[in-house]
Design a protein around this motif. Sequence first.
Motif, short mmCIF file in Angstrom:
data_model
loop_
_atom_site.label_atom_id
_atom_site.label_comp_id
_atom_site.label_asym_id
_atom_site.label_seq_id
_atom_site.Cartn_x
_atom_site.Cartn_y
_atom_site.Cartn_z
N ILE A 264 0.83 -1.20 0.00
CA ILE A 264 0.00 0.00 0.00
C ILE A 264 0.87 1.25 0.00
CG2 ILE A 264 -1.64 1.35 1.38
CD1 ILE A 264 -2.86 -1.32 2.29
N SER A 265 1.94 1.23 0.81
CA SER A 265 2.84 2.38 0.87
C SER A 265 3.50 2.65 -0.46
CB SER A 265 3.89 2.14 1.95
OG SER A 265 4.82 3.20 2.00
N ARG A 266 3.98 1.59 -1.12
CA ARG A 266 4.63 1.76 -2.43
C ARG A 266 3.65 2.25 -3.48
NH1 ARG A 266 9.69 -0.19 -3.14
NH2 ARG A 266 10.59 -1.44 -1.44
N ALA A 267 2.43 1.72 -3.44
CA ALA A 267 1.41 2.18 -4.39
C ALA A 267 1.11 3.66 -4.17
CB ALA A 267 0.14 1.35 -4.23
N GLY A 268 1.04 4.06 -2.90
CA GLY A 268 0.81 5.46 -2.59
C GLY A 268 1.93 6.35 -3.09
N ASP A 269 3.18 5.87 -2.94
CA ASP A 269 4.33 6.64 -3.41
C ASP A 269 4.24 6.91 -4.92
OD1 ASP A 269 5.39 6.75 -0.89
OD2 ASP A 269 6.81 5.11 -1.19
N TRP A 270 3.84 5.89 -5.69
CA TRP A 270 3.75 6.06 -7.14
C TRP A 270 2.56 6.94 -7.53
CZ3 TRP A 270 7.33 5.80 -10.52
CH2 TRP A 270 8.44 4.98 -10.31
N LEU A 271 1.47 6.83 -6.78
CA LEU A 271 0.35 7.72 -7.05
C LEU A 271 0.76 9.18 -6.81
CD1 LEU A 271 -2.62 5.71 -5.49
CD2 LEU A 271 -2.35 6.31 -7.91
N PHE A 272 1.50 9.41 -5.73
CA PHE A 272 1.99 10.77 -5.45
C PHE A 272 2.94 11.24 -6.55
CE2 PHE A 272 1.07 10.15 -0.73
CZ PHE A 272 0.00 11.01 -0.75
N ALA A 273 3.81 10.34 -7.02
CA ALA A 273 4.77 10.72 -8.07
C ALA A 273 4.03 11.15 -9.33
CB ALA A 273 5.72 9.56 -8.36
N LEU A 274 3.01 10.38 -9.74
CA LEU A 274 2.22 10.74 -10.91
C LEU A 274 1.47 12.05 -10.68
CD1 LEU A 274 0.72 7.20 -11.68
CD2 LEU A 274 2.36 8.43 -13.11
N ALA A 275 0.87 12.18 -9.49
CA ALA A 275 0.10 13.39 -9.18
C ALA A 275 1.00 14.62 -9.16
CB ALA A 275 -0.60 13.23 -7.83
N PHE A 276 2.20 14.50 -8.59
CA PHE A 276 3.09 15.65 -8.50
C PHE A 276 3.66 16.03 -9.85
CE2 PHE A 276 4.18 14.74 -3.75
CZ PHE A 276 2.87 15.08 -3.42
N ALA A 277 3.84 15.04 -10.73
CA ALA A 277 4.25 15.36 -12.11
C ALA A 277 3.17 16.20 -12.77
CB ALA A 277 4.50 14.07 -12.89
N GLY A 278 1.90 15.80 -12.58
CA GLY A 278 0.79 16.58 -13.13
C GLY A 278 0.68 17.95 -12.50
N LEU A 279 0.94 18.02 -11.19
CA LEU A 279 0.92 19.31 -10.51
C LEU A 279 1.97 20.24 -11.10
CD1 LEU A 279 -0.29 20.89 -8.08
CD2 LEU A 279 1.56 19.95 -6.69
N GLY A 280 3.15 19.71 -11.37
CA GLY A 280 4.20 20.51 -12.01
C GLY A 280 3.81 20.99 -13.38
N LEU A 281 3.11 20.14 -14.13
CA LEU A 281 2.68 20.51 -15.48
C LEU A 281 1.63 21.63 -15.47
CD1 LEU A 281 2.44 16.95 -17.04
CD2 LEU A 281 4.01 18.76 -17.76
N GLU A 282 1.00 21.86 -14.32
CA GLU A 282 0.01 22.94 -14.21
C GLU A 282 0.64 24.26 -13.79
OE1 GLU A 282 -2.87 22.76 -15.24
OE2 GLU A 282 -3.59 20.69 -15.12
N ILE A 283 1.92 24.25 -13.43
CA ILE A 283 2.59 25.48 -12.98
C ILE A 283 2.96 26.32 -14.19
CG2 ILE A 283 4.66 26.41 -11.86
CD1 ILE A 283 4.60 23.97 -10.02
N ARG A 284 2.51 27.56 -14.21
CA ARG A 284 2.78 28.46 -15.33
C ARG A 284 3.42 29.75 -14.81
NH1 ARG A 284 1.49 24.47 -17.35
NH2 ARG A 284 0.09 24.06 -19.11
N LEU A 285 4.57 30.09 -15.38
CA LEU A 285 5.25 31.30 -14.95
C LEU A 285 4.46 32.56 -15.31
CD1 LEU A 285 8.95 30.44 -15.88
CD2 LEU A 285 7.84 30.28 -13.65
#
Length: 318
Positions: A264-285
Amino acid sequence: MALLAGIAVVASAVGSVTPAVDGLVLAIAGGALVANTVGVADRFRPGVALHTPLLEAGIVLLGASLSAEAVQSSGLLLVGLVTATVVSGLLFVEALSRVPFDLPTKTGSLLASGASVCGVSAAATVGGSIGVDEDQLAYVAASILLLDAVTIVVFPAVGSLLALDSTEFGVWAGLTMFSTGPVTAAGFGYDAVAGRWATLTKLLRNTFIGAVAVGYALAYAADTDSKSVAARLWSGFPTFLLGFLLLAVVANLGAFSAGQLEIISRAGDWLFALAFAGLGLEIRLEAMRDAGLKPLLVLTTYLLVVGAVALVVVTALF
């Protein structure tokens, strides 16, 4: 989804050989780099938009690692701190928006709810309950998102500079920062323990979204359609909180073995990694240009004042 996975895998690989920088932080940085250089084509947008439900799924799984003993030892204290922060933050931003900055009344209310509860989600929910137009909400949302991007970097840097321990940093970030994604990112960017405390504290703040939205709906009752208010309040309620609490209860009843908790912990880590990649893609200067100055000044003042007070209180109590 392939774009999110590609960024997450590269960030994880680089993070595994550079222990000084967490892979989750690199996922955000990688997404922001892509978004502000080559850009994100329209065909990738549906996948990128999934970063929000992926984050919520990761938070639900995080419930399995929540220790009932740890919560019990500081539960009432944490609830008290969150309540005081939300109430004082609402009053402070409402006053700040009106007197020094002379913003429209409803704009001040959107800023107050966004800063005090849960960022853009709270602003959108309150906006629906008081009947603001889309341009007004977009103006506030751009300001919140810009400072979300800034605080992801600044808060861990300040925490390291002040040598805060994991619990102190997690509770401080959870009390002060705006949106759930950046709080989780900053917490886990500090370390895993800080990530859990930051998420727990932020989720407690999120539970105020219903009461705050109802309060504003009543305050602006003459300007709103009562039939649409209830539907908008439910659509804005962070229902993933229920999943988080359910899994926490099940895990603390001993339903999972050590091996299952690790999965469960490892699955959560990968979900966070995917989510944070998407969060970064939403950042606009360019959000700095679009947001305007007054809302940014209001929110920055909130961060400086409430952040400083919360830091003093948290370091004294934890």
